[in-house]
Design a protein around this motif. Structure first.
Motif, short mmCIF file in Angstrom:
data_model
loop_
_atom_site.label_atom_id
_atom_site.label_comp_id
_atom_site.label_asym_id
_atom_site.label_seq_id
_atom_site.Cartn_x
_atom_site.Cartn_y
_atom_site.Cartn_z
N VAL A 56 -9.97 3.37 -12.59
CA VAL A 56 -8.67 4.43 -11.15
C VAL A 56 -8.39 5.59 -11.28
O VAL A 56 -7.27 5.70 -12.27
N ASP A 57 -8.69 6.12 -9.99
CA ASP A 57 -7.54 7.54 -10.47
C ASP A 57 -8.42 8.69 -10.49
O ASP A 57 -9.13 8.06 -12.15
N THR A 113 -5.97 5.64 -4.93
CA THR A 113 -5.20 4.78 -4.59
C THR A 113 -4.77 5.77 -3.71
O THR A 113 -3.37 5.60 -2.63
N CYS A 128 -11.45 3.05 -1.12
CA CYS A 128 -10.56 3.61 -1.22
C CYS A 128 -10.23 2.96 -0.09
O CYS A 128 -10.28 2.20 0.63
N PHE A 162 -6.48 -3.34 -1.91
CA PHE A 162 -5.34 -2.33 -1.68
C PHE A 162 -4.54 -3.17 -0.97
O PHE A 162 -4.01 -3.99 0.08
N SER A 179 -1.44 5.61 1.16
CA SER A 179 -1.76 5.05 -0.28
C SER A 179 -1.33 3.57 0.13
O SER A 179 -1.45 3.13 -0.07
N PHE A 189 -1.23 0.56 -4.05
CA PHE A 189 -1.42 0.12 -5.35
C PHE A 189 -2.25 -1.30 -5.36
O PHE A 189 -2.64 -1.56 -4.20
N VAL A 190 -2.87 -1.25 -6.24
CA VAL A 190 -4.95 -1.81 -6.44
C VAL A 190 -4.40 -3.41 -7.22
O VAL A 190 -3.84 -2.95 -8.37
N GLY A 248 -0.78 3.04 -9.00
CA GLY A 248 -1.03 4.20 -7.82
C GLY A 248 0.64 5.54 -8.14
O GLY A 248 1.49 5.20 -8.65
#
Length: 482
Positions: free
Chosen positions: A29-30, A70, A94, A152, A161, A163-164, A204
């Motif tokens: 993640v990221d 994120t 994404c 998402f 943007s 958060f997941v 995120g």
């Protein structure tokens, strides 16, 4: 199952978190860039610097089956080119808006940190396009090779943007690693086996409520594990409903100095918010300094993103949509001047240096680490008519933090190897952060019906400690600082 933190574990940049399953396969993640004094932890060799020589991927990726992004700020996506160079060819999930914005960020990251060769850049962008999997908000997607389901949720930080939420089948006890992947893993307690999937939530960057253009962050339903940012874990922002009035008052005081107002701002998010509020000030104040005030956006990337924000206005909040119906143009108003060419940029810098003409200049980067803002600062910081207005977080080791700290003392800052003495006035305006503050982070956690463990990342040590204390006092859950 374990957590490995490959960035934003000891600071606020370089976000990168790995969720490794019992099978040995993992989800990333990221994959953010380190900035300022923050590095991947290899300080013995990097001398505390984060630059083009310290962006390589320092952890194994063979087990990584997918990447989730994120949002497309550089400290969350900037190492993506290096990940691709290392051979990563798995799906990249994404939101749809992030998929629109991401190629511009990656192109800029390549130009700044690696190459300006057009063929190489085009090759990377074409490869990226084949890997991207754009997903709508609140829509389940399944990563077949891992057997997990993700979705998402609106984070309200910048356009696109999120958060997941990641739901992992609960057929094995769950263990959590207390250290990042470069330093091994120490394991803690287990979650009992059951039919309900284990829900892991990666925050995120969470935005603030009442941000211009963007909806508020969605509520958190539940999380067995919450990986939570803590940038402002020890602070509460000034009243956001009054921030526009404070912006107007500060600029009016600045212009009384008969010089230029420089606002370092990130190209994505902060620039668009500032334009939105400056247009509203000009709409309601048509006399005095505002009658002929010119706003200059001098950042090709910011201009591109502002155009994208206009194209994606269907994602704006209700207030912004109302302004459009009133035939107002919050991101494209009459006295907004966008600088395109580098030669025009140089002419404007020289003109303002010679004349001190009152105007507002918004340029990247937001922490003064590069971009066209650096040229303005080199030319205008020694001029007492100049005012520098900070509206966002300045990471430790960045020129922005140095200007913020030493400027009021009449000190200096090093820019491009030059010592620049600061005679300009320096201001910091609260309430403009794109990050949730301590109270908003607490409120986000409070929206959940269940929290198992909270892991604090993306914050300096004092911010994480302060937030951890508050969370432990209020919620019946385990709080871990990795």
């Amino acid at each position: 199952m374990s957590f490995l933190h490959h960035g934003a574990r000891e600071g606020v940049t370089g976000s990168c978190h790995e969720l490794r399953l019992a099978s040995g396969k993992s989800l990333l993640v990221d994959i953010g860039l380190f900035q300022g004094a923050e590095t991947s932890g290899d300080t013995a060799h990097s001398a505390g610097r984060a630059d083009a020589n310290h962006h390589e991927i320092k952890f194994p990726i063979e087990q990584v089956e997918a990447l989730i992004i994120t949002h497309c700020h550089i400290d969350h996506v900037g190492r993506l080119p290096w990940l691709l160079i290392d051979g990563f060819r798995k799906p990249i999930y994404c939101t749809k808006a992030t998929a629109h914005l991401l190629p511009m960020v990656i192109e800029d990251a390549l130009k700044v940190g690696m190459t300006r060769n057009k063929r190489l850049i085009e090759g990377v962008l074409k490869l990226l396009d084949t890997l991207l999997v754009p997903i709508a908000y609140d829509t389940d997607f399944v990563i077949d090779t891992l057997g997990v389901t993700g979705r998402f949720k609106q984070a309200g930080h910048i356009l696109g943007s999120a958060f997941v939420e990641v739901d992992v089948p609960n057929d094995k006890p769950v263990r959590h690693a207390l250290h990042d992947g470069n330093h091994g893993a120490a394991y803690g307690s287990a979650v009992p086996t059951g039919d309900t999937p284990v829900r892991v939530v990666f925050s995120g960057d969470l935005g603030c409520k009442n941000s211009p253009l963007l909806p508020d962050p969605a509520p958190l339903s539940r999380a067995d594990y919450l990986i939570l940012e803590s940038t402002y874990g020890d602070k509460n922002h000034e009243n956001r409903t009054e921030r526009q009035e404070r912006l107007r008052q500060v600029i009016e005081r600045c212009v009384a100095d008969q010089g230029t107002v420089l606002i370092p701002a990130f190209s994505i998010g902060r620039t668009q918010e500032l334009l939105y509020e400056l247009e509203d000030i000009m709409h309601h104040h048509t006399s005095g300094i505002w009658k002929d005030m010119v706003v200059i956006v001098d950042s090709p990337m910011a201009a591109q993103f502002t155009s994208k924000y206009r194209q994606l206005k269907r994602l704006w909040d209700k207030e912004a949509t109302r302004r459009l119906k009133q035939q107002r143009h919050p991101l494209n108003f009459k006295r907004l001047h966008t600088v395109n060419s580098h030669s025009e940029h140089e002419r404007i810098v020289r003109y303002l240096q010679q004349t001190g003409t009152p105007c507002i200049v918004i340029a990247a980067s937001g922490m003064c680490t590069g971009g066209r803002m650096v040229n303005y600062l080199k030319a205008l910081l020694p001029d007492p008519r100049t005012d520098v207005l900070f509206v966002g977080y300045q990471a430790k080791g960045t020129p922005g933090r140095d200007i913020q700290h030493y400027g009021p003392r009449g000190g200096y800052v090093d820019l491009d190897g030059q010592r620049i003495w600061i005679k300009a006035q320096v201001h910091t305006l609260g309430g403009y952060s794109a990050h949730a503050d301590q109270q908003e982070l607490m409120e986000f956690v409070a929206t959940a019906e269940h929290i198992g463990q909270i892991r604090l990342v993306h914050g300096e040590a004092h911010a994480k400690e302060a937030l951890a204390t508050k969370l432990r006092e209020r919620f019946d859950c385990e709080v871990v600082i990795p």
